[in-house]
Design a protein around this motif. Sequence first.
Motif, short mmCIF file in Angstrom:
data_model
loop_
_atom_site.label_atom_id
_atom_site.label_comp_id
_atom_site.label_asym_id
_atom_site.label_seq_id
_atom_site.Cartn_x
_atom_site.Cartn_y
_atom_site.Cartn_z
N GLU A 179 0.86 -1.18 0.00
CA GLU A 179 0.00 0.00 0.00
C GLU A 179 0.90 1.23 0.00
OE1 GLU A 179 -3.74 2.08 2.41
OE2 GLU A 179 -3.03 0.09 2.99
N SER A 207 -4.28 0.61 -3.44
CA SER A 207 -4.97 1.71 -2.74
C SER A 207 -4.27 3.05 -2.93
CB SER A 207 -5.11 1.41 -1.24
OG SER A 207 -5.98 0.32 -1.04
N ARG A 211 -8.45 4.02 -0.64
CA ARG A 211 -9.80 3.47 -0.50
C ARG A 211 -10.89 4.54 -0.67
NH1 ARG A 211 -6.31 1.21 2.84
NH2 ARG A 211 -5.93 -0.99 2.56
N ARG A 230 -15.96 0.48 4.49
CA ARG A 230 -15.08 1.50 5.06
C ARG A 230 -15.49 1.90 6.46
NH1 ARG A 230 -14.43 3.85 -0.89
NH2 ARG A 230 -16.52 2.99 -0.93
#
Length: 328
Positions: A179, A207, A211, A230
């Motif tokens: 990430e 990501s 996100r 989320r």
Amino acid sequence: MAHPVTNTIAGKTVGPVGYGLMGLTRPWAPTEYPEAAKIMKTALDQGANFWNGGMFYGPPHANSLHLLKYYFENNPEDAKKIVLSIKGAYDVKTFTPTGSPEAIRAAVEEAVRVLDGTVKIDVFQCARVDTTVPIETTVKALAELVKEGKIGGIGLSEANANTIRRAHAVHPIAAVEIELSLFTPDPLTNGVVDTCHELGIAVIAYSPVSRGWLTGEYRSNDDIPADDMRRRLPRFGADVFDQNFKLVAAVEAVARRKGATVAQVAIAWVRRQGAIPIPGTTRAERVVENCTDVPLGEDDLAELQRIMDTFPVAGERYGGKFEAQLNQ
């Protein structure tokens, strides 16, 4: 400072931006295959030929592999145009990585079975590092599968710099997926990116827009639907939302000056770190947006660094057991 991208993976050339398939096969809101195929075709038309899927992206009977089989049955001419990376060797029942030779072989052979010859797996990635199995043992098992022609190369995900070096000493590692974004710049300081660049390993950044944070769509905690995953991620919590939005607002100012969207600036920043971002979306117009590069000069990069220094992100990436599986 901008860094060069390693754009050859498993002997194939990849574009500057890839495409993540996770959103197309998410179990809570899957995209119908004909519509998903149009989006994938758009990605390829935009030069996003590095496709990243997972054996656990969706249920066992309808995950990334099944979607890919559908796509290439209908578009066989595209099979040689893409570089396919598949993540697996992860037990979704216990949420643990499985790096034993037996588990590795079973995962790869299942992936090959589902794809049924429609497209080759260029890179097979262990979705996380199994700390109960020496990485040398895991990579040796993958190397045997490369030798057998079942996969083209070996990838790692969320591995730390030492693990990458140990793995690479057994067999060349084609790619490391981590990430990396303006919200998560950690790989730039923990040795992961530097190690990959030193060893000539492609850095794959998942990501890149955090996100959805760096799309600017979420401006308050109330904007997140009640059933959205989320809601379970620490960085979207009501207690830290306002703090984290400060970084988004500051990047928005940069985007306005550049005549770009926040997502475009975020993705461009990832590219300048020498990584291949793999944004995922279920909308064709968003694919086009994500693949449109925004020039970032040294002054822009310095300003973005000041923003990150001024507005530190609050909250863990995943939290709990999942956080413990990162950077292993």
